[in-house]
Design a protein around this motif. Sequence first.
Motif, PDB file in Angstrom:
ATOM      1  N   GLY A  74      46.226  -6.857  61.521  1.00  0.00           N
ATOM      2  CA  GLY A  74      47.098  -7.764  60.344  1.00  0.00           C
ATOM      3  C   GLY A  74      47.394  -7.087  59.180  1.00  0.00           C
ATOM      4  N   ARG A  75      46.520  -6.072  58.757  1.00  0.00           N
ATOM      5  CA  ARG A  75      46.852  -5.304  57.618  1.00  0.00           C
ATOM      6  C   ARG A  75      48.081  -4.188  57.932  1.00  0.00           C
ATOM      7  NH1 ARG A  75      41.118  -5.420  56.554  1.00  0.00           N
ATOM      8  NH2 ARG A  75      41.019  -3.638  57.859  1.00  0.00           N
ATOM      9  N   ALA A  76      47.943  -3.816  59.320  1.00  0.00           N
ATOM     10  CA  ALA A  76      49.130  -2.766  59.636  1.00  0.00           C
ATOM     11  C   ALA A  76      50.297  -3.530  59.488  1.00  0.00           C
ATOM     12  CB  ALA A  76      48.676  -2.006  60.628  1.00  0.00           C
ATOM     13  N   TYR A 103      63.714   4.340  61.126  1.00  0.00           N
ATOM     14  CA  TYR A 103      62.478   4.183  62.170  1.00  0.00           C
ATOM     15  C   TYR A 103      61.501   4.819  61.843  1.00  0.00           C
ATOM     16  CZ  TYR A 103      66.171   1.619  64.890  1.00  0.00           C
ATOM     17  OH  TYR A 103      67.184   1.013  65.095  1.00  0.00           O
ATOM     18  N   GLY A 104      61.656   5.911  61.329  1.00  0.00           N
ATOM     19  CA  GLY A 104      60.417   6.995  61.084  1.00  0.00           C
ATOM     20  C   GLY A 104      59.535   6.557  60.169  1.00  0.00           C
ATOM     21  N   THR A 105      59.872   5.831  58.944  1.00  0.00           N
ATOM     22  CA  THR A 105      58.824   5.307  57.904  1.00  0.00           C
ATOM     23  C   THR A 105      58.146   4.392  58.629  1.00  0.00           C
ATOM     24  OG1 THR A 105      60.441   5.820  56.354  1.00  0.00           O
ATOM     25  CG2 THR A 105      58.429   4.214  55.659  1.00  0.00           C
ATOM     26  N   THR A 106      58.673   3.404  59.617  1.00  0.00           N
ATOM     27  CA  THR A 106      57.764   2.172  59.962  1.00  0.00           C
ATOM     28  C   THR A 106      56.852   3.051  60.886  1.00  0.00           C
ATOM     29  OG1 THR A 106      59.588   1.041  59.726  1.00  0.00           O
ATOM     30  CG2 THR A 106      58.021   0.012  61.227  1.00  0.00           C
ATOM     31  N   VAL A 107      57.347   4.021  61.948  1.00  0.00           N
ATOM     32  CA  VAL A 107      56.488   4.500  62.779  1.00  0.00           C
ATOM     33  C   VAL A 107      55.178   5.164  62.206  1.00  0.00           C
ATOM     34  CG1 VAL A 107      56.275   6.392  64.677  1.00  0.00           C
ATOM     35  CG2 VAL A 107      58.180   4.832  64.441  1.00  0.00           C
ATOM     36  N   ASP A 108      55.486   6.116  61.123  1.00  0.00           N
ATOM     37  CA  ASP A 108      54.653   6.443  60.170  1.00  0.00           C
ATOM     38  C   ASP A 108      53.381   5.596  59.685  1.00  0.00           C
ATOM     39  OD1 ASP A 108      53.792   9.182  58.771  1.00  0.00           O
ATOM     40  OD2 ASP A 108      53.972   7.850  57.038  1.00  0.00           O
ATOM     41  N   ILE A 109      53.957   4.306  59.217  1.00  0.00           N
ATOM     42  CA  ILE A 109      53.119   3.417  58.872  1.00  0.00           C
ATOM     43  C   ILE A 109      52.090   2.908  59.938  1.00  0.00           C
ATOM     44  CG2 ILE A 109      52.750   0.973  57.767  1.00  0.00           C
ATOM     45  CD1 ILE A 109      55.413   1.295  56.524  1.00  0.00           C
ATOM     46  N   THR A 111      51.277   4.668  62.756  1.00  0.00           N
ATOM     47  CA  THR A 111      50.359   5.788  63.146  1.00  0.00           C
ATOM     48  C   THR A 111      49.424   5.933  62.152  1.00  0.00           C
ATOM     49  OG1 THR A 111      52.406   7.027  64.000  1.00  0.00           O
ATOM     50  CG2 THR A 111      50.350   8.118  63.599  1.00  0.00           C
ATOM     51  N   ARG A 112      49.726   5.891  60.736  1.00  0.00           N
ATOM     52  CA  ARG A 112      48.659   6.098  59.631  1.00  0.00           C
ATOM     53  C   ARG A 112      47.630   5.119  59.959  1.00  0.00           C
ATOM     54  NH1 ARG A 112      49.540   9.778  55.674  1.00  0.00           N
ATOM     55  NH2 ARG A 112      51.729  10.827  55.665  1.00  0.00           N
ATOM     56  N   ALA A 113      48.022   3.825  59.997  1.00  0.00           N
ATOM     57  CA  ALA A 113      47.108   2.737  60.158  1.00  0.00           C
ATOM     58  C   ALA A 113      46.166   2.896  61.300  1.00  0.00           C
ATOM     59  CB  ALA A 113      47.954   1.191  60.235  1.00  0.00           C
ATOM     60  N   ALA A 114      46.812   3.223  62.498  1.00  0.00           N
ATOM     61  CA  ALA A 114      46.100   3.307  63.640  1.00  0.00           C
ATOM     62  C   ALA A 114      44.824   4.447  63.445  1.00  0.00           C
ATOM     63  CB  ALA A 114      46.890   3.924  64.774  1.00  0.00           C
ATOM     64  N   MET A 118      40.894   2.336  62.274  1.00  0.00           N
ATOM     65  CA  MET A 118      39.825   2.243  62.930  1.00  0.00           C
ATOM     66  C   MET A 118      38.504   3.167  62.692  1.00  0.00           C
ATOM     67  SD  MET A 118      40.625   0.156  65.432  1.00  0.00           S
ATOM     68  CE  MET A 118      39.263   0.709  66.413  1.00  0.00           C
ATOM     69  N   ILE A 119      38.640   3.495  61.514  1.00  0.00           N
ATOM     70  CA  ILE A 119      37.413   4.422  61.145  1.00  0.00           C
ATOM     71  C   ILE A 119      36.184   3.402  60.881  1.00  0.00           C
ATOM     72  CG2 ILE A 119      36.273   5.609  59.077  1.00  0.00           C
ATOM     73  CD1 ILE A 119      38.865   6.981  58.406  1.00  0.00           C
TER      74      ILE A 119
END
Length: 234
Positions: A74-76, A103-109, A111-114, A118-119
């Motif tokens: 939900g946060r991502a 698209y790169g900015t969205t993909v980066d968001i 990826t960083r969220a993933a 999950m920590i």
Amino acid sequence: MTKGYAIGSAGLAAVVLFASFLQELSDKCKATTGAACATTPITFSVGDPYVLTGLLIGGICPYLFASLSMESVGRAASSVVEEVRRQFREMPGIMAGTQKPDYGTTVDIVTRAALKEMILPALIPIGVPVIIVLLSFWLPNNGGAKMMGGVLIGSIVTGIFLAIAMTSGGGAWDNAKKFIEDGNYGGKGSPAHAAAVTGDTVGDPYKDTAGPAINPMIKVLNIVALLLVGYLVH
């Protein structure tokens, strides 16, 4: 069908790991002179308060893990929505077809969220066995070993059925939206379609994130417990 196969294989692997845990626990007891279980084998009775406590803790672990995973999605997703809205505001040519989205900015968001989100869920299958090992130094009558066994069984039983419920339920919500979009129950734009979109918003992370992620969770929990079994025998 593929998710069902993955859940079944994870359940089987977890049961095998639990059997290895029991065997390793028995070997450590026999090899440790002066341990309370050196002459009396450890039994896992449901009436034992340590085993029952472990069952309750292990049973809730998959639910806590799944809820944290859903919140992470939900946060991502909210971050992606805000980024898309920003691009629509600052790049009006996107809607006119004269500009390409970033698209790169969205993909980066995503990826960083993933990686970041999950920590906390990943700490559950690692932290719970470690905490039980620390408690075992103060629990009498091999209470830590009994509690650990209860945790493993509880996580396997609830984890398997929760994973099945989430993957099948999420798939049903997803297919319901597609079924309505094919023209049933009023088709697109109908109240049924609006409700199905809401259901699919929950169903996608149900079947694609939280449900499948329970499989490695119960296996990691068993593996960590197996690695720490030597510290449970005193």
